[in-house]
Design a protein around this motif. Sequence first.
Motif: not given
Length: 512
Positions: A238-242
């Motif tokens: 799960l990749i969550i860019p911020v």
Amino acid sequence: MRPEPVLVTGSTGYVGGRLIPQLLQAGYRVRALGRSLAKLRCRPWANHPLVELAQGDVLDLPSLRQATQGCWAAFYLVHSMIAAPGAYRETDRRAAGNMVDAAAAAGLDRLIYLGGLGEADDPNLSAHLRSRTEVALILQAGPVPATFLRAAMILGSGSASFEILRYLVDRLPVMVTPAWVRNPVQPIAISNVLNYLQGCLEHDEVRGQTFDIGGPEVLTYEQLFRIYAQEAGLPRRLIIPVPVLTPRLSSLWIHLITPVPAAIARPLAEGLRNPVVCRDTRIRGIIPQELLDCRQTIRRALDKIKMQQVDTCWMDAGAAVPPEWVTCGDAPYAGGTILECGYKVRLQATPEEVWQPLISMGGDQGYYFGTVLWKLRGWFDRLIGGIGFRGGRRHPTQLRVGDALDFWRVLTVEENRRLVLLAEMKLPGEAILEFTLQPLGDDLMELRQLARYLPRGLGGLLYWYSLYPLHEYVYGGMLRALARQVGRPLVSGPERFTPKLPQTCPVPKNRA
């Protein structure tokens, strides 16, 4: 094929260490330049009939001039991120200027330089990529034609970029990432890089030119993460860019999660904000080859790691030159008091029986005794900005001069006789750990372990004496456990010993 040799600088580094055997196999004569002859002699190709070993440093102009004489071409494959992390740009400029001078004096036909993608006039270009471009401009401003190959992300077993990718995906099922995770990148396999480098010797039309080199795909880092997870047999990440993670925060996170230290991770992380895509693909027509896609490259790299066939690693870069006080044992010359802690045991064994367990310690094997304490020391070092345990070791049962071994650097390997390790963790001083094997006859031998430490200031003395009881516990226990690992009777020990060290040294310049 010209009879004169080709000079390879950075010959014990990640790229140079792989380029040399390829050139030798193709029939080229090669002169390998390194700061340590002992480190060069331990390379698998060191005894090849077509190779010459030359000791020198790109920052030492006389030695570089001497190494260049008689060559017809040179590969410039050095950079200073590891050697001078705080001042690598200035160091790289000095080294490149020396290369221009030496190449001109030797009358070289061509220089070949491997750098990074990036435009010098881009105001957002990272300091690392800008430094790579500055080096190219210095080399190409000289009288010897310099070919500049601009690569983006080089993928292969042991490369810094691949190790960052591997450890992040292996260890983080949920990845909170900076916005750069969706930047475009055009990775290239190390095998394709080597073919382009060799091709620059064989095609005169590349002399003095600049070319972009990349693989057949343009992807995002997020896509690379997903491809790696699939090839490694891992669940989907799960990749969550911020948007709030700065390059500095990213480098600290890379420092904690991967073996790559912050000094290297920060310049690399800053470069990730720049899209790196080939604009000029002319070289594909000049030096044609089959370009591996990212999935093929990652699969090959993982296979190499599983089969323990990693030829070179980013950790290979680093000096394997012992401090002067180590070789002379003169405390006044060293500029302080040398503190020591030595233990010895006697075994009913031969040196050959003890040697293999000795050089197999560290990495996944551990230290036979107090491994938890060694790992805690590694984690503490990592937290204060040191290298920590890095990636363990290059090979589980082999050591050669210059190898990284957890937070040590191998200084000396004398088979069945002596092993010397230099501490590279953060310390208020300098430290080595030395093992010597002495046959006594009738299958009896003595194994000695000596820790030597040169403290710097009051902090160095406090460090040594506050940990001295722990040192006694760990070092004595290591020898006892190593004897059990050998599987032969322990005749006596562990017991303390006081070493007899030579006291003759060259007169230091500031005391002449």
